[in-house]
Design a protein around this motif. Structure first.
Motif, PDB file in Angstrom:
ATOM      1  N   LYS A 126       0.829  -1.198   0.000  1.00 19.23           N
ATOM      2  CA  LYS A 126       0.000   0.000   0.000  1.00 19.23           C
ATOM      3  C   LYS A 126       0.873   1.261   0.000  1.00 19.23           C
ATOM      4  CE  LYS A 126      -3.526   2.360   2.696  1.00 19.23           C
ATOM      5  NZ  LYS A 126      -4.224   2.406   3.965  1.00 19.23           N
ATOM      6  N   ARG A 127       1.899   1.301   0.837  1.00 18.28           N
ATOM      7  CA  ARG A 127       2.783   2.478   0.898  1.00 18.28           C
ATOM      8  C   ARG A 127       3.499   2.688  -0.431  1.00 18.28           C
ATOM      9  NH1 ARG A 127       6.575   2.840   5.804  1.00 18.28           N
ATOM     10  NH2 ARG A 127       6.732   4.986   5.070  1.00 18.28           N
ATOM     11  N   VAL A 128       3.963   1.596  -1.034  1.00 18.90           N
ATOM     12  CA  VAL A 128       4.661   1.707  -2.316  1.00 18.90           C
ATOM     13  C   VAL A 128       3.722   2.275  -3.379  1.00 18.90           C
ATOM     14  CG1 VAL A 128       5.698   0.367  -4.206  1.00 18.90           C
ATOM     15  CG2 VAL A 128       6.378  -0.071  -1.838  1.00 18.90           C
ATOM     16  N   MET A 136       6.340   9.664  -6.978  1.00 23.54           N
ATOM     17  CA  MET A 136       7.709   9.259  -6.666  1.00 23.54           C
ATOM     18  C   MET A 136       8.152   8.129  -7.581  1.00 23.54           C
ATOM     19  SD  MET A 136       7.582   9.422  -2.488  1.00 23.54           S
ATOM     20  CE  MET A 136       9.316   9.054  -2.247  1.00 23.54           C
ATOM     21  N   LYS A 137       9.417   8.149  -7.952  1.00 25.49           N
ATOM     22  CA  LYS A 137      10.019   7.106  -8.785  1.00 25.49           C
ATOM     23  C   LYS A 137      10.556   5.998  -7.879  1.00 25.49           C
ATOM     24  CE  LYS A 137       9.445   9.595 -12.470  1.00 25.49           C
ATOM     25  NZ  LYS A 137       8.243   9.395 -13.202  1.00 25.49           N
ATOM     26  N   ASN A 138      10.816   4.831  -8.479  1.00 24.80           N
ATOM     27  CA  ASN A 138      11.285   3.670  -7.701  1.00 24.80           C
ATOM     28  C   ASN A 138      12.493   3.979  -6.814  1.00 24.80           C
ATOM     29  OD1 ASN A 138       9.218   2.128  -8.673  1.00 24.80           O
ATOM     30  ND2 ASN A 138      10.468   0.980 -10.125  1.00 24.80           N
ATOM     31  N   LEU A 155       7.397  -5.444  -4.882  1.00 24.46           N
ATOM     32  CA  LEU A 155       6.185  -5.024  -4.172  1.00 24.46           C
ATOM     33  C   LEU A 155       5.148  -4.454  -5.137  1.00 24.46           C
ATOM     34  CD1 LEU A 155       7.796  -3.420  -0.998  1.00 24.46           C
ATOM     35  CD2 LEU A 155       6.325  -5.450  -1.050  1.00 24.46           C
ATOM     36  N   LYS A 156       5.605  -3.667  -6.095  1.00 22.22           N
ATOM     37  CA  LYS A 156       4.691  -3.119  -7.103  1.00 22.22           C
ATOM     38  C   LYS A 156       4.062  -4.237  -7.925  1.00 22.22           C
ATOM     39  CE  LYS A 156       6.194   1.528  -8.363  1.00 22.22           C
ATOM     40  NZ  LYS A 156       6.723   2.337  -9.469  1.00 22.22           N
ATOM     41  N   SER A 157       4.879  -5.192  -8.326  1.00 22.80           N
ATOM     42  CA  SER A 157       4.382  -6.294  -9.141  1.00 22.80           C
ATOM     43  C   SER A 157       3.323  -7.098  -8.387  1.00 22.80           C
ATOM     44  CB  SER A 157       5.551  -7.186  -9.558  1.00 22.80           C
ATOM     45  OG  SER A 157       5.091  -8.260 -10.325  1.00 22.80           O
ATOM     46  N   TYR A 179      -2.689   1.633 -14.522  1.00 26.19           N
ATOM     47  CA  TYR A 179      -1.538   0.758 -14.681  1.00 26.19           C
ATOM     48  C   TYR A 179      -0.338   1.552 -15.185  1.00 26.19           C
ATOM     49  CZ  TYR A 179       1.462  -2.859 -16.706  1.00 26.19           C
ATOM     50  OH  TYR A 179       2.527  -3.636 -17.026  1.00 26.19           O
ATOM     51  N   ALA A 180      -0.559   2.370 -16.201  1.00 30.28           N
ATOM     52  CA  ALA A 180       0.534   3.168 -16.767  1.00 30.28           C
ATOM     53  C   ALA A 180       1.117   4.106 -15.714  1.00 30.28           C
ATOM     54  CB  ALA A 180       0.042   3.959 -17.966  1.00 30.28           C
TER      55      ALA A 180
END
Length: 185
Positions: A126-128, A136-138, A155-157, A179-180
């Protein structure tokens, strides 16, 4: 669980608060899209909810309450533009609001469903996702959470896989926009 209209009709403040908190941000966004004035938009939406509370006995469904709120906010916003036209004469964005009411409602409901699904993710996922939606970028997220960039990607995946399963019925077009936005970084 979403309250039913009968609870609101009977004056249940907790049910009304739940309805308000779930729908207030969307209406503010809607009004601000017309007005380009966040303070005026918030005022109009607050006025709409006050009037809805005063007329709570007339509520026949949550759908009709939402429709009432959207119509009220749209009309009051357009009246505000008309009444303040001379103040905004040099601002071309105030000339004619360009939006499709139907498309806005569909888009807004889609985003509400997405954000409800995000609430069900693990705290770390959730935080990610929230950091990602904040732009924010990775690498920035990894630094913020003190983990590796690969951990953020994992985590994103995982979060995306969960969201995709929960959001099977969501409009493909809006889901792909979401998604994008998530995987842009």
């Amino acid at each position: 669980m979403e309250p039913n209209y009968i609870q609101i009709q009977k004056g249940d403040t907790a049910a009304f608060r739940y309805f308000f908190e779930g729908f207030y941000p969307a209406l503010c966004f809607f009004a601000n899209k017309i007005l380009k004035d966040e303070e005026a938009a918030n005022d109009i939406v607050q006025e709409a909810f006050i009037l809805l509370w005063e007329k709570k006995k007339d509520i026949r469904s949550l759908r009709s309450a939402k429709s009432y709120l959207f119509k009220f906010v749209k009309n009051r916003s357009l009246n505000y533009l008309r009444d303040n036209h001379s103040k905004n004469i040099d601002k071309p964005e105030h000339a004619e609001p360009s939006f499709s009411y139907r498309d806005f409602v569909i888009e807004n409901e889609t985003y509400r469903l997405i954000y409800d699904a995000i609430k069900t993710l693990s705290p770390q996922e959730k935080r990610v996702i929230e950091f990602t939606l904040d732009g924010m970028k990775n690498p920035e997220i990894a630094k913020q959470l003190d983990v590796s960039v690969n951990t953020i990607k994992t985590l994103k995946s995982r979060a995306f896989k969960t969201l995709r399963a929960k959001l099977k019925g969501v409009s493909f077009h809006f889901f792909m926009l979401f998604y994008a936005e998530l995987f842009e970084s």
